[in-house]
Design a protein around this motif. Structure first.
Motif, mmCIF file in Angstrom:
data_model
loop_
_atom_site.group_PDB
_atom_site.id
_atom_site.type_symbol
_atom_site.label_atom_id
_atom_site.label_comp_id
_atom_site.label_asym_id
_atom_site.label_seq_id
_atom_site.Cartn_x
_atom_site.Cartn_y
_atom_site.Cartn_z
ATOM 1 N N ARG A 153 -96.083 113.064 27.558
ATOM 2 C CA ARG A 153 -94.910 112.510 28.231
ATOM 3 C C ARG A 153 -94.208 113.608 29.013
ATOM 4 O O ARG A 153 -94.198 114.769 28.604
ATOM 5 C CB ARG A 153 -93.935 111.905 27.212
ATOM 6 C CG ARG A 153 -94.431 110.615 26.582
ATOM 7 C CD ARG A 153 -93.385 110.031 25.632
ATOM 8 N NE ARG A 153 -93.236 110.846 24.434
ATOM 9 C CZ ARG A 153 -92.080 111.319 23.980
ATOM 10 N NH1 ARG A 153 -90.967 111.072 24.639
ATOM 11 N NH2 ARG A 153 -92.027 112.024 22.867
ATOM 12 N N ARG A 174 -84.435 109.529 42.507
ATOM 13 C CA ARG A 174 -84.776 108.829 41.265
ATOM 14 C C ARG A 174 -86.085 108.067 41.429
ATOM 15 O O ARG A 174 -86.966 108.121 40.559
ATOM 16 C CB ARG A 174 -83.643 107.879 40.888
ATOM 17 C CG ARG A 174 -83.849 107.070 39.620
ATOM 18 C CD ARG A 174 -82.599 106.238 39.335
ATOM 19 N NE ARG A 174 -82.737 105.432 38.150
ATOM 20 C CZ ARG A 174 -83.243 104.186 38.137
ATOM 21 N NH1 ARG A 174 -83.670 103.642 39.270
ATOM 22 N NH2 ARG A 174 -83.324 103.519 37.005
ATOM 23 N N LEU A 178 -89.586 108.652 39.272
ATOM 24 C CA LEU A 178 -90.181 107.567 38.481
ATOM 25 C C LEU A 178 -91.599 107.265 38.940
ATOM 26 O O LEU A 178 -92.472 106.952 38.124
ATOM 27 C CB LEU A 178 -89.314 106.308 38.579
ATOM 28 C CG LEU A 178 -87.907 106.410 37.970
ATOM 29 C CD1 LEU A 178 -87.147 105.105 38.159
ATOM 30 C CD2 LEU A 178 -87.967 106.785 36.493
ATOM 31 N N GLU A 179 -91.851 107.388 40.231
ATOM 32 C CA GLU A 179 -93.193 107.144 40.758
ATOM 33 C C GLU A 179 -94.190 108.152 40.207
ATOM 34 O O GLU A 179 -95.387 107.862 40.091
ATOM 35 C CB GLU A 179 -93.166 107.206 42.282
ATOM 36 C CG GLU A 179 -94.465 106.788 42.946
ATOM 37 C CD GLU A 179 -94.376 106.768 44.460
ATOM 38 O OE1 GLU A 179 -95.410 106.548 45.107
ATOM 39 O OE2 GLU A 179 -93.268 106.971 44.990
ATOM 40 N N LYS A 180 -93.723 109.341 39.843
ATOM 41 C CA LYS A 180 -94.585 110.378 39.288
ATOM 42 C C LYS A 180 -94.749 110.245 37.771
ATOM 43 O O LYS A 180 -95.358 111.106 37.136
ATOM 44 C CB LYS A 180 -94.019 111.760 39.617
ATOM 45 C CG LYS A 180 -94.006 112.065 41.107
ATOM 46 C CD LYS A 180 -93.304 113.380 41.393
ATOM 47 C CE LYS A 180 -93.249 113.652 42.901
ATOM 48 N NZ LYS A 180 -92.481 114.871 43.230
ATOM 49 N N GLY A 181 -94.207 109.193 37.191
ATOM 50 C CA GLY A 181 -94.355 108.978 35.757
ATOM 51 C C GLY A 181 -93.392 109.789 34.912
ATOM 52 O O GLY A 181 -93.618 109.981 33.711
ATOM 53 N N ILE A 182 -92.310 110.262 35.513
ATOM 54 C CA ILE A 182 -91.319 111.060 34.798
ATOM 55 C C ILE A 182 -90.255 110.144 34.205
ATOM 56 O O ILE A 182 -89.763 109.235 34.867
ATOM 57 C CB ILE A 182 -90.660 112.075 35.754
ATOM 58 C CG1 ILE A 182 -91.711 113.067 36.277
ATOM 59 C CG2 ILE A 182 -89.523 112.819 35.064
ATOM 60 C CD1 ILE A 182 -91.203 113.945 37.408
ATOM 61 N N VAL A 183 -89.905 110.396 32.947
ATOM 62 C CA VAL A 183 -88.825 109.665 32.298
ATOM 63 C C VAL A 183 -87.521 110.437 32.520
ATOM 64 O O VAL A 183 -87.461 111.653 32.278
ATOM 65 C CB VAL A 183 -89.085 109.495 30.791
ATOM 66 C CG1 VAL A 183 -87.886 108.830 30.115
ATOM 67 C CG2 VAL A 183 -90.341 108.668 30.563
ATOM 68 N N GLY A 214 -83.968 106.294 33.847
ATOM 69 C CA GLY A 214 -85.030 105.377 34.225
ATOM 70 C C GLY A 214 -86.363 105.790 33.634
ATOM 71 O O GLY A 214 -86.546 106.933 33.199
ATOM 72 N N GLY A 215 -87.300 104.862 33.587
ATOM 73 C CA GLY A 215 -88.618 105.133 33.034
ATOM 74 C C GLY A 215 -88.755 104.539 31.642
ATOM 75 O O GLY A 215 -87.770 104.135 31.017
ATOM 76 N N PRO A 216 -89.984 104.482 31.115
ATOM 77 C CA PRO A 216 -90.239 103.887 29.798
ATOM 78 C C PRO A 216 -89.454 104.579 28.688
ATOM 79 O O PRO A 216 -89.571 105.789 28.493
ATOM 80 C CB PRO A 216 -91.746 104.083 29.607
ATOM 81 C CG PRO A 216 -92.292 104.246 30.992
ATOM 82 C CD PRO A 216 -91.226 104.942 31.768
ATOM 83 N N ALA A 218 -86.314 105.218 28.502
ATOM 84 C CA ALA A 218 -85.182 106.049 28.934
ATOM 85 C C ALA A 218 -83.897 105.606 28.240
ATOM 86 O O ALA A 218 -83.711 104.423 27.937
ATOM 87 C CB ALA A 218 -85.018 105.959 30.448
#
Length: 256
Positions: A153, A174, A178-183, A214-216, A218
């Motif tokens: 992660r 932001r 998020l597009e890069k998979g960053i939480v 944002g992100g899974p 978060a």
């Protein structure tokens, strides 16, 4: 159409030359990837040092982060992960172009490593700047991943006490992160003595909840005043490094 043999021969030579030139680059890229040490989490800590954070409040922030990495519960949390180690880096931020590294990427796999990070934070210079560029902090943080470690992660922990007022639109930064998979997690510090320029601005906890995180999985930690910062930091990082982050409230609050 069948090309004359001299033309076909030249094309074949160019193709072979291109492959020969690409091979070292591919090998270098693979070598760099293999050099990245696996960790459970790559955690970037981004700390606000804009003008709204006075000297005493800044010291409370630094002391809070140092105390967190000396906390046995945090070290136990790290040890409980599949790999038992995380990668951590920390920087301060203010204006869109001002970010200062405090702790370079460091592996924490036990109390000794946690103490080294804490000591580095203790010794870091305390400097304050002018504006508040959360977007600049996000952009800078996003570029830090993949340098030394490869985590299951990628988490950015942004702490601050104001809204974005410098740099590019926060929504754009932001979305790119998020597009890069960053939480993106947040730590909003509610100032008990609001500054004059904060009049008319949205409540900071609402702003961080809707515009920053944002992100899974978060979540937002709210420190009710800088005196609550140490408690907030400890709880927040322990939750962030959990091997399988348990479902929790979108917003948590810490009190002094």
């Amino acid at each position: 159409m069948i090309l004359p043999s001299p033309v076909a021969s030249r094309l074949r030579r160019r193709s072979l030359l291109g492959a020969a030139l690409a091979a070292p680059l591919l090998l270098t890229t693979r070598a760099r990837a293999s050099e990245q040490e696996p960790v459970d989490v790559e955690l970037v800590l981004a700390v606000d040092v804009s003008r709204s954070v006075d000297q005493e409040e800044q010291e409370l922030q630094f002391a809070g982060y140092a105390a967190a990495f000396r906390d046995p519960k945090l070290i136990e949390g790290i040890a409980g992960g599949p790999l038992g180690q995380i990668g951590v880096t920390m920087f301060t931020w203010s204006d869109w172009h001002i970010q200062e590294m405090v702790v370079p990427w460091t592996k924490i796999d036990g109390a000794a490593a946690g103490e080294r990070v804490a000591a580095t934070i203790d010794a870091a210079p305390r400097r304050a700047w002018l504006y508040t560029s959360i977007s600049g902090a996000m952009d800078y943080a996003a570029r830090l991943f993949g340098q030394r470690y490869e985590g299951t992660r990628k988490v950015v922990d942004i702490s601050g006490d104001g809204v974005n007022n410098s740099g590019r639109p926060l929504a754009d930064a932001r979305a790119d992160a998020l597009e890069k998979g960053i939480v993106l997690n947040g730590l909003a510090v509610l100032d008990r003595t609001p500054q004059p320029w904060s009049a008319g601005l949205p409540p900071l906890d609402d702003y961080y909840r809707t515009e920053v995180i944002g992100g899974p999985g978060a979540f937002l930690m709210v420190a009710e005043g800088f005196d609550a910062f140490e408690t907030a930091v400890k709880r927040k990082i322990i939750r962030e490094i959990a091997a399988a982050p348990p479902p929790g409230p979108l917003v948590e609050r810490a009190f002094a």
